[in-house]
Design a protein around this motif. Sequence first.
Motif, PDB file in Angstrom:
ATOM      1  N   ILE A  37      -3.316   0.257  -3.450  1.00 43.09           N
ATOM      2  CA  ILE A  37      -3.508  -0.955  -2.658  1.00 43.09           C
ATOM      3  C   ILE A  37      -3.373  -2.141  -3.601  1.00 43.09           C
ATOM      4  CG2 ILE A  37      -5.066  -2.270  -1.177  1.00 43.09           C
ATOM      5  CD1 ILE A  37      -6.395   0.311  -0.373  1.00 43.09           C
ATOM      6  N   GLN A  50       0.840  -1.185   0.000  1.00 39.75           N
ATOM      7  CA  GLN A  50       0.000   0.000   0.000  1.00 39.75           C
ATOM      8  C   GLN A  50       0.878   1.239   0.000  1.00 39.75           C
ATOM      9  OE1 GLN A  50      -2.941  -0.039   3.127  1.00 39.75           O
ATOM     10  NE2 GLN A  50      -3.293  -2.237   2.928  1.00 39.75           N
ATOM     11  N   ASN A  74      -3.460   6.728  -4.008  1.00 37.60           N
ATOM     12  CA  ASN A  74      -3.711   5.736  -2.964  1.00 37.60           C
ATOM     13  C   ASN A  74      -3.649   4.372  -3.633  1.00 37.60           C
ATOM     14  OD1 ASN A  74      -4.610   4.092  -0.900  1.00 37.60           O
ATOM     15  ND2 ASN A  74      -6.130   5.567  -0.182  1.00 37.60           N
TER      16      ASN A  74
END
Length: 663
Positions: A291, A250, A289
Amino acid sequence: MTKTIRIRILWSLLAFLVVIIGLVLATPYLINTKVVKKQIAEQISDWMGLPVTVSGEPVVTVFPYLTVKLRDVEIASGLGGDEPPLVSTQTLRAEMYWLPLLLGNFEVRRFHLMQPNLELIKDKDGAFSWDLRKGSLFKTDDDSGRLTLSDVTLGNFRITGGVAHYQDRTTGEEERFSNVNMMFDWPSTEDLASINGSAIWRGEKVDLRAQSGKPMELFAGGLSPLSAKLSSPNFSVSFDGSAATISNFQFEGDFSFDTPALGALAQWLERPLPSDRDLGAASLSARANLIGASIALSDLDVKLDGNQINGVLQLDFRQERPMVQGTLASDDLDLGQFVRVPESIEDLMAYDLTKSKAAKVDFDIRISSSDLKLGSVNLGQAAASLMTRDNQVSFSIGEAYAYGGRLEATFNMRQKPDDPSIMICSLRAKANGVSAGGFTREMFGNEFLNGTALVEVDLQAEGTHVSDALADAHGSLSVVLTDGELQHFDMDVFETALQQEKGLDREKLHAGNARFDVLSVRGQVANQRLDVEGLRLTSGKRALLGAAQYGFATGELNFPGTLAIYKSSDPATHSTEPPEKEIPFLLRGSFDAPRISLRKVQDAVVPSDEEILAPGVPAEIAPSGDNAQAPQSDDSPIGGVALPLVLSDPETGLSIKNTSTQP
């Protein structure tokens, strides 16, 4: 301090220096090289969890550092002994601390691999040749059961003049990197780790810089500061933020990308863009972001060839076909820059619709713009969406305020279930209050028709290429224009030819224009032909009425119509008041070369080619004046005289008899 003491200290230091020099010179003879070779090989093998073999005899040097050179070193592949070694190098230099080595402790401060070959392989089962999970660098956490870094002392690792070969056996992709020069500084797993280096990839030098402030925390599932930059003459990409490895990798932080030429970058990456246009400079900045294989970009700011776009974007690479979703907004946006537009009609007709099946990405994009363009079509303020799924494509203009009116359109295309080589297409569009003049001027470069338009289109088609789909197109079409003008059609010349029974002068017909109050066309499209069920053109007291057929392939028009002349010039009264005169006609041929067919009532024969009106050739008509004998028609209005005028198609024999009265 006395002179004697100073002399004694000087001699002591000199003696100590002589001893040290002597020990240094004697080091190659004091060290058991076989033991050193074994210890270094075992240390590397212990770290990586892979077998290490050293074939050559080690050589010890003491200048400028105490160095042990190992010859013919190989590190086995994590895929097994049948695979090429993960690392093979002719020379491995291990720079060591001198005093611990004399005491029997092997503390390596720096490893230097000279001209190594690296085989990075991913096999069909998803296993990696560089799998190091069995080594002492990693351990299993007793509480979480997760794999984390061990607390070990490492050092500095350097590669000079290396060659790396990457092979993905699941996809067949291969990449080669040459002249690999890399410096990896990691004194211990708890210290800051950094990497700095370069390589030649696809003929261009690529530089890499990366740093992790807390690598131990990073691998243990906590947060660690992480920054990296990858750059070449073709592009630059960087990110700066925090990273973790809780379940998947992440990252959250600032992300940026720029390139001097996006088209050239796509070619270099061997990923050509859908558009053949050579796209120029591009940049992207966002809050990212990440992930695993999914990344979300917020506060997105994209610049490309003068277009600036803001919004949010989601990229998901977890499936076989990557997914790109987003909502974007722009003040000025030309989608034609990013879509391949055929350069000629021939290219357009030959375009393969099944190419959509080869798309490797699924899109779900919504775009809004204050001034949206699609090539030569200016949609003005608009909101549009593009969605692709497998072999389906849907493009929709939900709302566009263009050419003074409002547009809506949806185009869908999907694979035919029983024949993958054929695509099923549908187009539904509606335009209300649109300026026909502005549209025809931008689309065709000629404002041959103007007025305020209401248009509805509902078409379906099947085919492999655009030409196939157009040949198969079928559906409905409705057009209503008000307060407009039709260029190259002089209504006065047309009426005079019918009223005075003269030949139609084509040049005069094309020289003038026809102002109209209403022009309405309603019809069906099928078999490469437009069947107009109802056509009406109202111009003052006059109206052209009838049904017509137009062949798209031949360009031929067949219009058996009527010129109706009313008492009032108000078109609203034409539906309630009968016309004062009705003159039937048959208009045939192309738009550029129309013809009118006439014949005498009393002869009742199909006219010859000479009787078809052409420029400068008058129709054969009944004599006028005192000697005129106008025959009466049984269906003539009471008290009226039927004009001796019957319109006929010389090929089909279709005739329409005049039943109007002459005032």
